[in-house]
Design a protein around this motif. Structure first.
Motif, PDB file in Angstrom:
ATOM      1  N   PHE A   1       3.062   2.905 -12.243  1.00 44.36           N
ATOM      2  CA  PHE A   1       2.202   2.486 -11.143  1.00 44.36           C
ATOM      3  C   PHE A   1       0.778   2.177 -11.595  1.00 44.36           C
ATOM      4  O   PHE A   1      -0.103   2.007 -10.749  1.00 44.36           O
ATOM      5  CB  PHE A   1       2.161   3.584 -10.066  1.00 44.36           C
ATOM      6  CG  PHE A   1       3.280   3.519  -9.080  1.00 44.36           C
ATOM      7  CD1 PHE A   1       3.048   3.186  -7.763  1.00 44.36           C
ATOM      8  CD2 PHE A   1       4.581   3.778  -9.472  1.00 44.36           C
ATOM      9  CE1 PHE A   1       4.084   3.117  -6.854  1.00 44.36           C
ATOM     10  CE2 PHE A   1       5.636   3.713  -8.572  1.00 44.36           C
ATOM     11  CZ  PHE A   1       5.384   3.386  -7.261  1.00 44.36           C
ATOM     12  N   ARG A   2       0.538   2.075 -12.886  1.00 40.18           N
ATOM     13  CA  ARG A   2      -0.835   1.948 -13.367  1.00 40.18           C
ATOM     14  C   ARG A   2      -1.482   0.640 -12.935  1.00 40.18           C
ATOM     15  O   ARG A   2      -2.694   0.595 -12.712  1.00 40.18           O
ATOM     16  CB  ARG A   2      -0.880   2.106 -14.884  1.00 40.18           C
ATOM     17  CG  ARG A   2      -0.197   0.999 -15.663  1.00 40.18           C
ATOM     18  CD  ARG A   2       0.037   1.417 -17.109  1.00 40.18           C
ATOM     19  NE  ARG A   2       0.545   0.313 -17.923  1.00 40.18           N
ATOM     20  CZ  ARG A   2       1.794  -0.096 -17.932  1.00 40.18           C
ATOM     21  NH1 ARG A   2       2.692   0.498 -17.150  1.00 40.18           N
ATOM     22  NH2 ARG A   2       2.175  -1.095 -18.710  1.00 40.18           N
ATOM     23  N   TRP A   3      -0.694  -0.434 -12.799  1.00 36.68           N
ATOM     24  CA  TRP A   3      -1.292  -1.707 -12.375  1.00 36.68           C
ATOM     25  C   TRP A   3      -1.731  -1.642 -10.918  1.00 36.68           C
ATOM     26  O   TRP A   3      -2.692  -2.305 -10.514  1.00 36.68           O
ATOM     27  CB  TRP A   3      -0.311  -2.857 -12.600  1.00 36.68           C
ATOM     28  CG  TRP A   3       0.893  -2.830 -11.714  1.00 36.68           C
ATOM     29  CD1 TRP A   3       2.080  -2.217 -11.959  1.00 36.68           C
ATOM     30  CD2 TRP A   3       1.020  -3.440 -10.421  1.00 36.68           C
ATOM     31  NE1 TRP A   3       2.953  -2.401 -10.920  1.00 36.68           N
ATOM     32  CE2 TRP A   3       2.328  -3.152  -9.955  1.00 36.68           C
ATOM     33  CE3 TRP A   3       0.178  -4.194  -9.610  1.00 36.68           C
ATOM     34  CZ2 TRP A   3       2.790  -3.583  -8.720  1.00 36.68           C
ATOM     35  CZ3 TRP A   3       0.643  -4.637  -8.385  1.00 36.68           C
ATOM     36  CH2 TRP A   3       1.931  -4.336  -7.948  1.00 36.68           C
ATOM     37  N   ARG A   4      -1.039  -0.835 -10.096  1.00 37.30           N
ATOM     38  CA  ARG A   4      -1.440  -0.693  -8.699  1.00 37.30           C
ATOM     39  C   ARG A   4      -2.756   0.062  -8.577  1.00 37.30           C
ATOM     40  O   ARG A   4      -3.484  -0.126  -7.601  1.00 37.30           O
ATOM     41  CB  ARG A   4      -0.347   0.015  -7.916  1.00 37.30           C
ATOM     42  CG  ARG A   4       1.007  -0.699  -7.986  1.00 37.30           C
ATOM     43  CD  ARG A   4       2.006  -0.116  -7.035  1.00 37.30           C
ATOM     44  NE  ARG A   4       3.314  -0.768  -7.176  1.00 37.30           N
ATOM     45  CZ  ARG A   4       4.246  -0.763  -6.252  1.00 37.30           C
ATOM     46  NH1 ARG A   4       4.039  -0.140  -5.116  1.00 37.30           N
ATOM     47  NH2 ARG A   4       5.389  -1.372  -6.444  1.00 37.30           N
ATOM     48  N   MET A   5      -3.039   0.922  -9.543  1.00 38.40           N
ATOM     49  CA  MET A   5      -4.328   1.613  -9.544  1.00 38.40           C
ATOM     50  C   MET A   5      -5.477   0.625  -9.692  1.00 38.40           C
ATOM     51  O   MET A   5      -6.546   0.797  -9.105  1.00 38.40           O
ATOM     52  CB  MET A   5      -4.376   2.646 -10.678  1.00 38.40           C
ATOM     53  CG  MET A   5      -3.323   3.725 -10.592  1.00 38.40           C
ATOM     54  SD  MET A   5      -3.367   4.828 -12.031  1.00 38.40           S
ATOM     55  CE  MET A   5      -1.788   5.662 -11.854  1.00 38.40           C
ATOM     56  N   ASN A   6      -5.252  -0.435 -10.481  1.00 44.53           N
ATOM     57  CA  ASN A   6      -6.280  -1.470 -10.608  1.00 44.53           C
ATOM     58  C   ASN A   6      -6.548  -2.148  -9.271  1.00 44.53           C
ATOM     59  O   ASN A   6      -7.695  -2.448  -8.923  1.00 44.53           O
ATOM     60  CB  ASN A   6      -5.847  -2.522 -11.626  1.00 44.53           C
ATOM     61  CG  ASN A   6      -5.979  -2.042 -13.055  1.00 44.53           C
ATOM     62  OD1 ASN A   6      -6.685  -1.070 -13.330  1.00 44.53           O
ATOM     63  ND2 ASN A   6      -5.293  -2.704 -13.973  1.00 44.53           N
ATOM     64  N   VAL A   7      -5.483  -2.380  -8.501  1.00 43.67           N
ATOM     65  CA  VAL A   7      -5.648  -3.017  -7.189  1.00 43.67           C
ATOM     66  C   VAL A   7      -6.369  -2.081  -6.234  1.00 43.67           C
ATOM     67  O   VAL A   7      -7.292  -2.486  -5.517  1.00 43.67           O
ATOM     68  CB  VAL A   7      -4.279  -3.434  -6.621  1.00 43.67           C
ATOM     69  CG1 VAL A   7      -4.451  -4.093  -5.255  1.00 43.67           C
ATOM     70  CG2 VAL A   7      -3.568  -4.395  -7.576  1.00 43.67           C
TER      71      VAL A   7
ATOM     72  N   ALA B   1      -8.408   0.246  -6.982  1.00 40.28           N
ATOM     73  CA  ALA B   1      -9.798   0.405  -7.416  1.00 40.28           C
ATOM     74  C   ALA B   1     -10.690  -0.711  -6.909  1.00 40.28           C
ATOM     75  O   ALA B   1     -11.920  -0.564  -6.867  1.00 40.28           O
ATOM     76  CB  ALA B   1      -9.859   0.473  -8.947  1.00 40.28           C
ATOM     77  N   GLN B   2     -10.087  -1.838  -6.484  1.00 35.41           N
ATOM     78  CA  GLN B   2     -10.869  -2.944  -5.942  1.00 35.41           C
ATOM     79  C   GLN B   2     -11.229  -2.735  -4.474  1.00 35.41           C
ATOM     80  O   GLN B   2     -12.104  -3.427  -3.955  1.00 35.41           O
ATOM     81  CB  GLN B   2     -10.079  -4.255  -6.082  1.00 35.41           C
ATOM     82  CG  GLN B   2      -9.761  -4.648  -7.507  1.00 35.41           C
ATOM     83  CD  GLN B   2     -10.992  -5.045  -8.284  1.00 35.41           C
ATOM     84  OE1 GLN B   2     -12.003  -5.450  -7.715  1.00 35.41           O
ATOM     85  NE2 GLN B   2     -10.916  -4.915  -9.603  1.00 35.41           N
ATOM     86  N   GLY B   3     -10.544  -1.817  -3.801  1.00 32.47           N
ATOM     87  CA  GLY B   3     -10.815  -1.590  -2.382  1.00 32.47           C
ATOM     88  C   GLY B   3      -9.594  -1.883  -1.524  1.00 32.47           C
ATOM     89  O   GLY B   3      -8.659  -2.574  -1.942  1.00 32.47           O
ATOM     90  N   ASP B   4      -9.618  -1.356  -0.298  1.00 33.81           N
ATOM     91  CA  ASP B   4      -8.467  -1.503   0.597  1.00 33.81           C
ATOM     92  C   ASP B   4      -8.236  -2.951   1.011  1.00 33.81           C
ATOM     93  O   ASP B   4      -7.086  -3.394   1.129  1.00 33.81           O
ATOM     94  CB  ASP B   4      -8.671  -0.633   1.841  1.00 33.81           C
ATOM     95  CG  ASP B   4      -8.545   0.847   1.531  1.00 33.81           C
ATOM     96  OD1 ASP B   4      -8.257   1.187   0.362  1.00 33.81           O
ATOM     97  OD2 ASP B   4      -8.735   1.668   2.448  1.00 33.81           O
ATOM     98  N   GLU B   5      -9.290  -3.693   1.252  1.00 32.30           N
ATOM     99  CA  GLU B   5      -9.127  -5.081   1.686  1.00 32.30           C
ATOM    100  C   GLU B   5      -8.458  -5.922   0.609  1.00 32.30           C
ATOM    101  O   GLU B   5      -7.571  -6.733   0.902  1.00 32.30           O
ATOM    102  CB  GLU B   5     -10.498  -5.670   2.052  1.00 32.30           C
ATOM    103  CG  GLU B   5     -11.162  -5.008   3.251  1.00 32.30           C
ATOM    104  CD  GLU B   5     -10.315  -5.124   4.508  1.00 32.30           C
ATOM    105  OE1 GLU B   5      -9.629  -6.158   4.670  1.00 32.30           O
ATOM    106  OE2 GLU B   5     -10.312  -4.175   5.311  1.00 32.30           O
TER     107      GLU B   5
ATOM    108  N   GLY C   1      -0.769  -7.833  -0.568  1.00 33.68           N
ATOM    109  CA  GLY C   1       0.468  -7.352   0.019  1.00 33.68           C
ATOM    110  C   GLY C   1       0.767  -5.882  -0.161  1.00 33.68           C
ATOM    111  O   GLY C   1       1.896  -5.449   0.090  1.00 33.68           O
ATOM    112  N   LEU C   2      -0.215  -5.091  -0.584  1.00 34.04           N
ATOM    113  CA  LEU C   2      -0.004  -3.659  -0.758  1.00 34.04           C
ATOM    114  C   LEU C   2      -0.560  -2.883   0.430  1.00 34.04           C
ATOM    115  O   LEU C   2      -1.585  -3.264   0.999  1.00 34.04           O
ATOM    116  CB  LEU C   2      -0.681  -3.161  -2.048  1.00 34.04           C
ATOM    117  CG  LEU C   2      -0.120  -3.678  -3.376  1.00 34.04           C
ATOM    118  CD1 LEU C   2      -0.901  -3.078  -4.538  1.00 34.04           C
ATOM    119  CD2 LEU C   2       1.351  -3.353  -3.517  1.00 34.04           C
ATOM    120  N   ASN C   3       0.117  -1.816   0.794  1.00 38.85           N
ATOM    121  CA  ASN C   3      -0.369  -0.907   1.825  1.00 38.85           C
ATOM    122  C   ASN C   3      -1.157   0.206   1.137  1.00 38.85           C
ATOM    123  O   ASN C   3      -0.568   1.058   0.462  1.00 38.85           O
ATOM    124  CB  ASN C   3       0.809  -0.315   2.602  1.00 38.85           C
ATOM    125  CG  ASN C   3       0.365   0.567   3.750  1.00 38.85           C
ATOM    126  OD1 ASN C   3      -0.737   1.097   3.754  1.00 38.85           O
ATOM    127  ND2 ASN C   3       1.225   0.728   4.733  1.00 38.85           N
TER     128      ASN C   3
END
Length: 332
Positions: free
Chosen positions: A210-216, A218-222, A228-230
């Motif tokens: 899941f490390r790539w999702r951590m990058n997303v 880290a950018q913020g909820d918006e 497309g991620l919750n």
């Protein structure tokens, strides 16, 4: 020195540290040269493992070295994941109450033998982090200040509960709990390694995937919703393995501070903020760092200093020095 070379250096760092820790120890019955001679005979001459040196290596030092490496790697990887998930450089397993919750659960399991140690530590660790997150969440958002404050509150609550357990238990079990809360690895064994390895392994591998999702995140909820991620669901999917890895480490080693906070920062200063690289590097560097500290704790003096005390004494000033020398970036 480019980033790729630094990554390779961090990945191979555990090898010399592991070998050096195997040679060093407090036992006068197995000096470094004796172990080297024994290893040479074992590898090239087919010598028997059944000797005094072989017993010290296989039954005392090797399980401790491997367990220490796994514990350090698990705490560092969990700290890296939590910092990325909450976008907060101050977040660590200890700050969010995970360590104190898992410590309370493990202490309960030590007092009540019918409770399984690992599941109890994991359950209370997950409950502590979930409680801190719930207290900090207002209007579907979690601010940095409220998260830290709620983590401090939850840590204080579980620390008080742990004190009550210590007050009510009998003196023999109290000594075990007190030594355990200091962070100790002197009772390491193959049995403890086998009990901790599944939880740490599952948690770290899950975080690695899941490390790539951590990058997303880290950018913020918006930004996460835009791809497309919750964000809420992704945080839960990262929080569970981080809690599993950290609680499994705490259950066998006790409360060890600074690893989950300082090591991810050190790695981020060397490699940048990309979690695809920092998470595996945090695991290897955290394991090597704790192994180096543990080797010092058992060799520098005639008595063994609890490794949890050692990590705080060494990690605190070193972390302050690093903060003064480099800036911590968060943008990927």
């Amino acid at each position: 020195m480019n980033s790729a070379f630094r990554r390779r250096l961090i990945y191979i760092l555990p090898l010399p540290v592991l070998f050096g820790s195997l040679l060093l120890g407090p036992s006068a019955s197995a000096e470094a040269w004796e172990i080297l001679v024994w290893l040479y005979g074992l590898l090239f001459r087919g010598a028997s493992e059944e000797s005094l040196v072989g017993t010290i290596v296989w039954e005392v030092r090797l399980p401790r070295i491997l367990l220490t490496f796994l514990v350090g790697g698990a705490l560092a990887a969990a700290g890296n994941a939590l910092q990325a998930m909450f976008r907060n450089p101050l977040v660590a397993p200890y700050i969010l109450g995970l360590s104190s919750g898992a410590a309370f659960g493990a202490a309960i399991a030590l007092v009540l033998p019918f409770l399984p140690l690992q599941p109890t530590a994991f359950g209370f660790g997950l409950f502590a982090v979930g409680l801190a997150y719930f207290l900090a969440r207002t209007r579907k958002t979690v601010s940095v200040v409220s998260l830290i404050l709620s983590g401090v509150i939850v840590t204080g609550i579980f620390t008080a509960l742990l004190t009550i357990v210590q007050f009510l238990t009998d003196p023999y079990k109290l000594q075990t709990i007190v030594h355990w809360t200091m962070g100790n690895l002197h009772n390491s064994s193959w049995a403890k390694l086998h009990s901790a390895a599944p939880g740490i392994g599952i948690g770290v591998i899950w975080l690695f995937l899941f490390r790539w999702r951590m990058n997303v995140l880290a950018q913020g909820d918006e930004e996460a919703r835009a791809v497309g991620l919750n964000p809420e669901r992704e945080r839960v999917l990262i929080l569970i393995p981080a809690t599993l890895a950290a609680s499994a480490a705490i259950a066998v080693a006790g409360v060890i501070g600074m690893i989950g906070l300082a090591v991810p920062h050190m790695v981020r200063m060397m490699l940048g903020p990309d979690n695809r690289h920092t998470l595996p590097a945090s695991f290897t560097f955290g394991g090597a760092f704790l192994l180096l500290v543990d080797t010092c704790s058992r060799t520098l003096a005639s008595f063994e200093i609890p490794v949890g005390v050692f990590t705080t004494l060494l990690g605190g000033p070193f972390f302050i020095f690093l903060l003064k020398k480099a800036q911590i970036g968060w943008e990927t």
